[in-house]
Motif scaffolding. Sequence first.
Motif, PDB file in Angstrom:
ATOM      1  N   GLU A 178       0.837  -1.199   0.000  1.00  8.64           N
ATOM      2  CA  GLU A 178       0.000   0.000   0.000  1.00  8.64           C
ATOM      3  C   GLU A 178       0.876   1.254   0.000  1.00  8.64           C
ATOM      4  N   GLY A 179       0.496   2.217  -0.853  1.00 10.89           N
ATOM      5  CA  GLY A 179       1.235   3.461  -0.960  1.00 10.89           C
ATOM      6  C   GLY A 179       2.283   3.473  -2.053  1.00 10.89           C
ATOM      7  N   THR A 180       2.531   2.310  -2.669  1.00 14.59           N
ATOM      8  CA  THR A 180       3.541   2.224  -3.726  1.00 14.59           C
ATOM      9  C   THR A 180       3.029   2.859  -5.012  1.00 14.59           C
ATOM     10  N   VAL A 202      -0.781   3.092  -9.038  1.00 22.17           N
ATOM     11  CA  VAL A 202      -0.822   3.554  -7.650  1.00 22.17           C
ATOM     12  C   VAL A 202      -1.571   2.537  -6.798  1.00 22.17           C
ATOM     13  N   GLN A 203      -0.905   2.052  -5.772  1.00 22.85           N
ATOM     14  CA  GLN A 203      -1.507   1.076  -4.861  1.00 22.85           C
ATOM     15  C   GLN A 203      -2.140   1.817  -3.687  1.00 22.85           C
ATOM     16  N   THR A 204      -3.425   2.136  -3.825  1.00 19.33           N
ATOM     17  CA  THR A 204      -4.100   2.906  -2.781  1.00 19.33           C
ATOM     18  C   THR A 204      -4.459   2.067  -1.568  1.00 19.33           C
ATOM     19  N   ARG A 205      -4.747   0.776  -1.788  1.00 20.21           N
ATOM     20  CA  ARG A 205      -5.098  -0.132  -0.701  1.00 20.21           C
ATOM     21  C   ARG A 205      -4.503  -1.510  -0.998  1.00 20.21           C
ATOM     22  N   GLN A 206      -4.224  -2.278   0.073  1.00 19.41           N
ATOM     23  CA  GLN A 206      -3.715  -3.633  -0.104  1.00 19.41           C
ATOM     24  C   GLN A 206      -4.122  -4.486   1.079  1.00 19.41           C
ATOM     25  N   TYR A 207      -4.423  -5.751   0.802  1.00 19.07           N
ATOM     26  CA  TYR A 207      -4.738  -6.686   1.872  1.00 19.07           C
ATOM     27  C   TYR A 207      -3.478  -6.995   2.691  1.00 19.07           C
ATOM     28  N   ASP A 208      -3.678  -7.212   3.961  1.00 18.98           N
ATOM     29  CA  ASP A 208      -2.588  -7.636   4.835  1.00 18.98           C
ATOM     30  C   ASP A 208      -2.576  -9.155   4.891  1.00 18.98           C
ATOM     31  N   PRO A 210      -0.824 -12.739   2.503  1.00 24.67           N
ATOM     32  CA  PRO A 210      -0.050 -13.214   1.350  1.00 24.67           C
ATOM     33  C   PRO A 210      -0.902 -13.985   0.346  1.00 24.67           C
ATOM     34  N   ASP A 211      -2.144 -14.281   0.689  1.00 25.83           N
ATOM     35  CA  ASP A 211      -2.981 -15.148  -0.142  1.00 25.83           C
ATOM     36  C   ASP A 211      -3.872 -14.398  -1.122  1.00 25.83           C
ATOM     37  N   ARG A 212      -4.011 -13.124  -0.961  1.00 24.43           N
ATOM     38  CA  ARG A 212      -4.836 -12.352  -1.887  1.00 24.43           C
ATOM     39  C   ARG A 212      -4.287 -10.930  -1.967  1.00 24.43           C
ATOM     40  N   HIS A 213      -4.584 -10.273  -3.096  1.00 22.47           N
ATOM     41  CA  HIS A 213      -4.068  -8.922  -3.242  1.00 22.47           C
ATOM     42  C   HIS A 213      -5.021  -8.076  -4.086  1.00 22.47           C
ATOM     43  N   ILE A 214      -4.861  -6.779  -3.958  1.00 24.82           N
ATOM     44  CA  ILE A 214      -5.650  -5.803  -4.700  1.00 24.82           C
ATOM     45  C   ILE A 214      -4.783  -5.236  -5.816  1.00 24.82           C
ATOM     46  N   ASN A 215      -5.321  -5.142  -7.009  1.00 24.02           N
ATOM     47  CA  ASN A 215      -4.581  -4.564  -8.129  1.00 24.02           C
ATOM     48  C   ASN A 215      -4.475  -3.048  -7.973  1.00 24.02           C
ATOM     49  N   PRO A 216      -3.451  -2.440  -8.531  1.00 25.82           N
ATOM     50  CA  PRO A 216      -3.320  -0.984  -8.428  1.00 25.82           C
ATOM     51  C   PRO A 216      -4.295  -0.258  -9.353  1.00 25.82           C
ATOM     52  N   LEU A 217      -4.437   1.029  -9.134  1.00 26.06           N
ATOM     53  CA  LEU A 217      -5.124   1.917 -10.056  1.00 26.06           C
ATOM     54  C   LEU A 217      -4.091   2.518 -11.004  1.00 26.06           C
ATOM     55  N   TYR A 218      -4.547   2.904 -12.187  1.00 28.79           N
ATOM     56  CA  TYR A 218      -3.650   3.531 -13.154  1.00 28.79           C
ATOM     57  C   TYR A 218      -4.036   5.002 -13.257  1.00 28.79           C
ATOM     58  N   VAL A 219      -3.198   5.834 -12.664  1.00 31.35           N
ATOM     59  CA  VAL A 219      -3.514   7.248 -12.438  1.00 31.35           C
ATOM     60  C   VAL A 219      -2.662   8.105 -13.366  1.00 31.35           C
ATOM     61  N   SER A 220      -3.307   9.019 -14.070  1.00 29.07           N
ATOM     62  CA  SER A 220      -2.546   9.877 -14.980  1.00 29.07           C
ATOM     63  C   SER A 220      -3.134  11.281 -15.030  1.00 29.07           C
ATOM     64  N   PRO A 221      -2.273  12.262 -15.321  1.00 31.90           N
ATOM     65  CA  PRO A 221      -2.762  13.631 -15.437  1.00 31.90           C
ATOM     66  C   PRO A 221      -3.737  13.755 -16.602  1.00 31.90           C
ATOM     67  N   GLY A 222      -4.789  14.531 -16.378  1.00 27.89           N
ATOM     68  CA  GLY A 222      -5.692  14.865 -17.460  1.00 27.89           C
ATOM     69  C   GLY A 222      -5.296  16.195 -18.063  1.00 27.89           C
ATOM     70  N   HIS A 223      -5.335  17.241 -17.228  1.00 25.15           N
ATOM     71  CA  HIS A 223      -5.025  18.604 -17.687  1.00 25.15           C
ATOM     72  C   HIS A 223      -4.668  19.436 -16.464  1.00 25.15           C
ATOM     73  N   ARG A 224      -3.619  20.232 -16.597  1.00 28.09           N
ATOM     74  CA  ARG A 224      -3.176  21.165 -15.558  1.00 28.09           C
ATOM     75  C   ARG A 224      -2.767  20.465 -14.251  1.00 28.09           C
ATOM     76  N   VAL A 225      -2.355  19.206 -14.374  1.00 27.10           N
ATOM     77  CA  VAL A 225      -1.859  18.431 -13.236  1.00 27.10           C
ATOM     78  C   VAL A 225      -0.669  17.607 -13.727  1.00 27.10           C
ATOM     79  N   GLY A 226       0.404  17.559 -12.932  1.00 25.59           N
ATOM     80  CA  GLY A 226       1.541  16.724 -13.276  1.00 25.59           C
ATOM     81  C   GLY A 226       1.346  15.299 -12.798  1.00 25.59           C
TER      82      GLY A 226
END
Length: 263
Positions: A178-180, A202-208, A210-226
């Motif tokens: 989480e947080g990666t 972006v890994q906003t949340r993750q299970y604690d 080893p047997d299951r995991h949450i996939n990351p989100l794919y975050v990108s600028p749209g406009h006027r954001v880096g």
Amino acid sequence: MHVSRPDLVPDASLERSEMETLQREIADAAVFEDALEFDPAVLGDPLVASTSEDDPPIVAGVDQSFLTNDAGDQDRALSAVVAVQGDEVIERVHAVTPLSIPYIPGLLSFREGAPIIDALEELSVEPDLLLFDGSGRIHFRQAGIATHMGVVLDVPSIGIAKSLLCGSPREDVENLPEGTRVPIEANSRVDAAEGTLLGYAVQTRQYDSPDRHINPLYVSPGHRVGPETAADVALATSSSYKLPDPVRLADSYADEAKRGLGE
């Protein structure tokens, strides 16, 4: 909300080649660096927020649901917008509009853009930032729905996608802590120099566990954001769930509004 670039509003009657040409114009007009009128640190740091003399920024989440006709075909979009200021939902609006074309990968804004603009025009508040369920710069022509809408409205915007449309992660994105965040770079499928930073996984949340995991989100600028700020905002606005709160609330409201229509 005011349409700043009516010449770039998505037109579903265009030929595919014309749509792709328009997307390249959108990408050329987009600003993929910070041009915000607030300090994005206020979204994730209570100390910064408490010492700021300004009101908290208004962040609006945008999502869609779809309505079907008697034949079972999707023929209308229900576009939902939820505006959040601090920890408070200050406005919820939606609009129902006809769909003109089917879903075509890479051309989502031409299917859903006009319905989204209709919904945003119902808002009485002016958002400082828009979060879209969809891509921004992580797109074949660097012009996903968050970029298209951001440029048309000239409002800072970020794309929050659940899957990777194009580009290549610099490293493995499986079972991230989480947080990666992992950079997503342009590859041969993107109209950009290979290696261009498009956004982050972006890994906003993750299970604690080893047997299951949450996939990351794919975050990108749209406009006027880096890209770095886009990733920061995704993490800062995600509380107890994978999706950032404004987008999650818009998703929930879209379902609620759809039920209210008896669908």
